[in-house]
Design an enzyme around this catalytic site. Structure first.
Site, PDB file in Angstrom:
ATOM      1  N   GLN A 127       0.768  -1.115  -0.070  1.00 36.60           N
ATOM      2  CA  GLN A 127       0.086   0.051  -0.032  1.00 36.60           C
ATOM      3  C   GLN A 127       0.737   1.348  -0.005  1.00 36.60           C
ATOM      4  O   GLN A 127       1.428   1.428   0.979  1.00 36.60           O
ATOM      5  CB  GLN A 127      -1.012  -0.154   1.299  1.00 36.60           C
ATOM      6  CG  GLN A 127      -1.815   0.978   1.586  1.00 36.60           C
ATOM      7  CD  GLN A 127      -2.284   0.833   2.888  1.00 36.60           C
ATOM      8  OE1 GLN A 127      -1.637   0.236   3.902  1.00 36.60           O
ATOM      9  NE2 GLN A 127      -3.188   1.767   3.302  1.00 36.60           N
ATOM     10  N   GLY A 128       0.918   1.991  -1.141  1.00 37.76           N
ATOM     11  CA  GLY A 128       1.979   3.112  -1.273  1.00 37.76           C
ATOM     12  C   GLY A 128       1.199   4.455  -1.035  1.00 37.76           C
ATOM     13  O   GLY A 128       0.784   5.038  -1.965  1.00 37.76           O
ATOM     14  N   SER A 130       2.156   6.583   2.549  1.00 41.50           N
ATOM     15  CA  SER A 130       2.795   7.508   2.904  1.00 41.50           C
ATOM     16  C   SER A 130       3.853   7.936   2.340  1.00 41.50           C
ATOM     17  O   SER A 130       4.707   7.263   1.425  1.00 41.50           O
ATOM     18  CB  SER A 130       3.326   6.969   4.525  1.00 41.50           C
ATOM     19  OG  SER A 130       2.186   6.320   5.154  1.00 41.50           O
ATOM     20  N   SER A 162       4.846  -1.389   3.939  1.00 44.38           N
ATOM     21  CA  SER A 162       4.957  -2.645   4.610  1.00 44.38           C
ATOM     22  C   SER A 162       4.911  -3.639   3.330  1.00 44.38           C
ATOM     23  O   SER A 162       4.065  -3.354   2.396  1.00 44.38           O
ATOM     24  CB  SER A 162       3.908  -3.055   5.439  1.00 44.38           C
ATOM     25  OG  SER A 162       3.912  -1.892   6.537  1.00 44.38           O
ATOM     26  N   GLU A 245      -8.757  -0.785   6.755  1.00 43.41           N
ATOM     27  CA  GLU A 245      -7.728  -0.998   7.516  1.00 43.41           C
ATOM     28  C   GLU A 245      -7.731  -0.934   9.011  1.00 43.41           C
ATOM     29  O   GLU A 245      -7.297  -2.010   9.785  1.00 43.41           O
ATOM     30  CB  GLU A 245      -6.761  -0.065   6.985  1.00 43.41           C
ATOM     31  CG  GLU A 245      -5.200  -0.355   7.665  1.00 43.41           C
ATOM     32  CD  GLU A 245      -4.087   0.632   6.976  1.00 43.41           C
ATOM     33  OE1 GLU A 245      -4.353   1.802   6.541  1.00 43.41           O
ATOM     34  OE2 GLU A 245      -2.878   0.040   6.806  1.00 43.41           O
ATOM     35  N   GLU A 373      -3.162  10.321  17.777  1.00 43.74           N
ATOM     36  CA  GLU A 373      -3.808  11.652  17.797  1.00 43.74           C
ATOM     37  C   GLU A 373      -4.763  11.934  16.469  1.00 43.74           C
ATOM     38  O   GLU A 373      -5.807  12.198  17.103  1.00 43.74           O
ATOM     39  CB  GLU A 373      -2.582  12.738  17.585  1.00 43.74           C
ATOM     40  CG  GLU A 373      -1.348  12.842  18.835  1.00 43.74           C
ATOM     41  CD  GLU A 373      -0.642  11.797  18.949  1.00 43.74           C
ATOM     42  OE1 GLU A 373      -0.619  10.880  17.950  1.00 43.74           O
ATOM     43  OE2 GLU A 373       0.137  11.599  19.798  1.00 43.74           O
TER      44      GLU A 373
HETATM   45  C1  FAD Z   1       4.596  -0.418  11.535  1.00 41.56           C
HETATM   46  C2  FAD Z   1       4.045   0.286  10.206  1.00 41.56           C
HETATM   47  C3  FAD Z   1       3.587   0.064   9.170  1.00 41.56           C
HETATM   48  C4  FAD Z   1       3.344   1.093   8.160  1.00 41.56           C
HETATM   49  N1  FAD Z   1       2.735   0.772   6.931  1.00 41.56           N
HETATM   50  C5  FAD Z   1       2.591   1.611   5.993  1.00 41.56           C
HETATM   51  C6  FAD Z   1       2.166   1.024   4.681  1.00 41.56           C
HETATM   52  O1  FAD Z   1       2.214  -0.105   4.341  1.00 41.56           O
HETATM   53  N2  FAD Z   1       1.880   1.846   3.765  1.00 41.56           N
HETATM   54  C7  FAD Z   1       2.019   3.117   4.177  1.00 41.56           C
HETATM   55  O2  FAD Z   1       1.588   3.848   3.145  1.00 41.56           O
HETATM   56  N3  FAD Z   1       2.330   3.770   5.358  1.00 41.56           N
HETATM   57  C8  FAD Z   1       2.623   2.849   6.234  1.00 41.56           C
HETATM   58  N4  FAD Z   1       2.953   3.560   7.525  1.00 41.56           N
HETATM   59  C9  FAD Z   1       3.102   4.763   7.731  1.00 41.56           C
HETATM   60  C10 FAD Z   1       1.980   5.039   8.683  1.00 41.56           C
HETATM   61  O3  FAD Z   1       0.637   5.263   7.966  1.00 41.56           O
HETATM   62  C11 FAD Z   1       2.490   6.704   8.966  1.00 41.56           C
HETATM   63  O4  FAD Z   1       3.469   6.680   9.876  1.00 41.56           O
HETATM   64  C12 FAD Z   1       1.588   7.525   9.933  1.00 41.56           C
HETATM   65  O5  FAD Z   1       0.311   7.865   8.962  1.00 41.56           O
HETATM   66  C13 FAD Z   1       1.874   8.707  10.356  1.00 41.56           C
HETATM   67  O6  FAD Z   1       2.711   9.623   9.502  1.00 41.56           O
HETATM   68  P1  FAD Z   1       4.162  10.071   9.867  1.00 41.56           P
HETATM   69  O7  FAD Z   1       4.991   9.119  10.273  1.00 41.56           O
HETATM   70  O8  FAD Z   1       4.379  10.913   8.470  1.00 41.56           O
HETATM   71  O9  FAD Z   1       3.852  11.151  10.856  1.00 41.56           O
HETATM   72  P2  FAD Z   1       3.323  12.771  10.783  1.00 41.56           P
HETATM   73  O10 FAD Z   1       2.032  12.640  10.243  1.00 41.56           O
HETATM   74  O11 FAD Z   1       4.466  13.588  10.565  1.00 41.56           O
HETATM   75  O12 FAD Z   1       3.116  12.879  12.315  1.00 41.56           O
HETATM   76  C14 FAD Z   1       3.935  13.202  13.530  1.00 41.56           C
HETATM   77  C15 FAD Z   1       3.277  13.300  14.606  1.00 41.56           C
HETATM   78  O13 FAD Z   1       2.525  14.578  14.553  1.00 41.56           O
HETATM   79  C16 FAD Z   1       1.085  14.195  15.056  1.00 41.56           C
HETATM   80  N5  FAD Z   1      -0.035  14.656  14.034  1.00 41.56           N
HETATM   81  C17 FAD Z   1      -0.014  15.256  12.830  1.00 41.56           C
HETATM   82  N6  FAD Z   1      -1.061  15.448  12.301  1.00 41.56           N
HETATM   83  C18 FAD Z   1      -1.578  15.920  13.390  1.00 41.56           C
HETATM   84  C19 FAD Z   1      -2.919  16.552  13.782  1.00 41.56           C
HETATM   85  N7  FAD Z   1      -3.799  17.097  12.703  1.00 41.56           N
HETATM   86  N8  FAD Z   1      -3.522  16.702  15.090  1.00 41.56           N
HETATM   87  C20 FAD Z   1      -2.760  16.266  16.174  1.00 41.56           C
HETATM   88  N9  FAD Z   1      -1.683  15.493  15.906  1.00 41.56           N
HETATM   89  C21 FAD Z   1      -1.063  15.158  14.623  1.00 41.56           C
HETATM   90  C22 FAD Z   1       0.991  12.677  14.670  1.00 41.56           C
HETATM   91  O14 FAD Z   1       0.127  12.101  15.705  1.00 41.56           O
HETATM   92  C23 FAD Z   1       2.484  12.339  15.242  1.00 41.56           C
HETATM   93  O15 FAD Z   1       2.436  12.082  16.413  1.00 41.56           O
HETATM   94  C24 FAD Z   1       3.256   2.395   8.531  1.00 41.56           C
HETATM   95  C25 FAD Z   1       3.838   2.985   9.625  1.00 41.56           C
HETATM   96  C26 FAD Z   1       4.191   1.844  10.675  1.00 41.56           C
HETATM   97  C27 FAD Z   1       4.848   2.437  12.024  1.00 41.56           C
END
Ligand code: FAD
Length: 390
Positions: A127-128, A130, A162, A245, A373
């Site tokens: 799933q592409g 992020s 993933s 999901e 969050e």
């Molecule tokens: C084990 C694992 C598997 C994953 N697998 C996939 C996958 O297969 N495909 C894929 O596309 N992605 C995948 N991800 C990515 C995951 O979806 C993202 O990490 C997640 O959506 C958070 O995005 P970010 O890491 O960019 O953090 P950010 O969005 O940058 O967030 C950083 C911090 O800011 C907070 N924050 C952000 N916006 C707000 C808001 N509006 N209000 C309050 N707080 C806020 C967040 O809660 C977090 O604490 C995976 C992640 C993990 C950990």
């Protein structure tokens, strides 16, 4: 809400248990690391046995090769698979997210080609969504696709994907109109991971695993026929996938946590500290009782969500409540285990590193599939009807 299983649900469970007793691999399928080809081939074989036995994609309608099960039967399936320690399913993203999207939005050619290959284990999907600068706010994604003749040409980067290192196909979100408001210029493409210009770099996690990856797209040609749904209508598809999901990740966890707790209690009976068995320490017992209660609350909350899905047919924003609950409960469970078992539990040598792995892996639970969050914002606005605070 009636929590007793009906006659036909009991029969479904009986059939499944009989099949599992007969068909589970004789030896556990053990990974020597995420890039272990033998491991993934064995998991594909396991997916194929599920398919042959009629247990792949069970929630899919019969016309697409599924069983058309009810949400309660689907929950029974997931619980029994966890209870029997069945191997990991390579089809989870394909079966749970991509398949339902293709069924709902794909054309006949896409349905005919892709759906059977998801079920029989021929295609592993990733799933592409992020990107380095677009996680919670997926709609701000920058990977772009430009139409050139019969193709889209894709350039950009994804992260945290993933299964990407072992995937055959990817459901990729791309920006197809940079001038439109951000939610209105996104499209979804079905991308062959063997296409020229796709490169995947596994990311090493603190648990030692490389379960997710960076993906780079450099002038990747994707046939225009692999657009799913309408051009620039990718946001609607994204929301449907994300709700699936959040709901899909929950049900197996109750059994997994229950087993982990049972293992912990067993260890506490045999391990001592200061001349006293860990199980006899009143503070330890209190911690265990607390987790036990929370597990039962989780079970009841899951049942409530299940009965809602049974009535509404589609997962709703309530999936966010479950996501918050199971992800944070797991962190409390492993935290309690570490406090009770002591420093030794951090070692690879202690119970094969199981507690160290669980502890480190659990940190990602409150990030994957939408952070806590973000889930709390969804519950506040879409379940409780509270106003935005900004
Ligand atoms: C084990 C694992 C598997 C994953 N697998 C996939 C996958 O297969 N495909 C894929 O596309 N992605 C995948 N991800 C990515 C995951 O979806 C993202 O990490 C997640 O959506 C958070 O995005 P970010 O890491 O960019 O953090 P950010 O969005 O940058 O967030 C950083 C911090 O800011 C907070 N924050 C952000 N916006 C707000 C808001 N509006 N209000 C309050 N707080 C806020 C967040 O809660 C977090 O604490 C995976 C992640 C993990 C950990």
């Amino acid at each position: 809400m009636d929590l007793n299983l009906t006659e036909s649900e009991l029969q479904f469970r009986g059939e499944l248990r009989a099949w599992l007793k007969e068909s589970l691999p004789k030896e556990p399928i053990v990974s020597m690391g995420r890039s272990d080809a033998d491991y993934w081939n064995k998991l594909r074989d396991w997916q194929n046995s599920l398919y042959e036995g009629g247990w792949a994609g069970i929630t899919w309608p019969k016309e697409f090769g599924g069983r058309g099960t009810t949400p309660i039967e689907a929950a029974i399936f997931i619980e029994e698979m966890a209870a029997f320690d069945a191997p990991e399913r390579v089809g989870v993203i394909g079966e749970g997210l991509v398949g339902p999207t293709i069924m709902a939005e794909g054309n006949d050619e896409q349905k005919e080609y892709f759906l059977p290959k998801i079920l029989d284990g021929s295609h592993i999907w990733c799933q592409g969504f992020s990107e380095p600068n677009s996680g919670s706010d997926v709609a701000s994604l920058a990977t772009k696709a430009v139409r050139e003749g019969d193709d889209f040409v894709v350039n950009g980067q994804k992260i945290w994907t993933s299964f990407a290192a072992v995937s055959d196909w990817c459901l990729l979100l791309v920006r197809t109109d940079k001038d439109a408001p951000k939610h209105k210029g996104i499209s979804a493409l079905l991308v062959d991971m063997k296409s020229e210009g796709v490169s995947v770099r596994p990311l090493k996690q603190m648990s030692g695993d490389s379960a997710f990856n960076e993906m780079f797209f450099t002038n990747v040609k994707v046939p225009a026929k692999n657009l799913i749904g309408a051009l620039n209508d990718g946001w609607r598809i994204t929301i449907t996938m994300l709700m699936n999901e959040r709901t899909n990740l929950g049900p197996a966890t109750y059994i997994q946590f229950k087993k982990a707790l049972a293992e912990l209690i067993e260890t506490m009976k045999h391990k001592s500290s200061g001349g006293k068995r860990l199980i006899d320490d009143p503070i330890n017992r209190q911690k265990i009782a607390q987790i036990q209660m929370e597990l039962e609350i989780f079970k009841l909350t899951s049942n409530r969500a299940l009965s809602k899905i049974t009535n509404n047919a589609v997962p709703g924003p309530e999936g966010s409540i479950l996501k918050i609950f199971w992800s944070e409960l797991n962190q409390r469970l492993v935290q309690a285990a570490m406090e009770i078992l002591g420093d030794e539990a951090q070692l690879q040598e202690f119970e094969n590193g199981a507690w160290a792995y669980r502890y480190l892996r659990s940190r990602g639970n409150t990030v994957e599939a939408g952070t806590s969050e973000i889930q709390r914002n969804i519950v506040a606005m879409r379940v409780l009807g509270l106003p935005r605070s900004y």
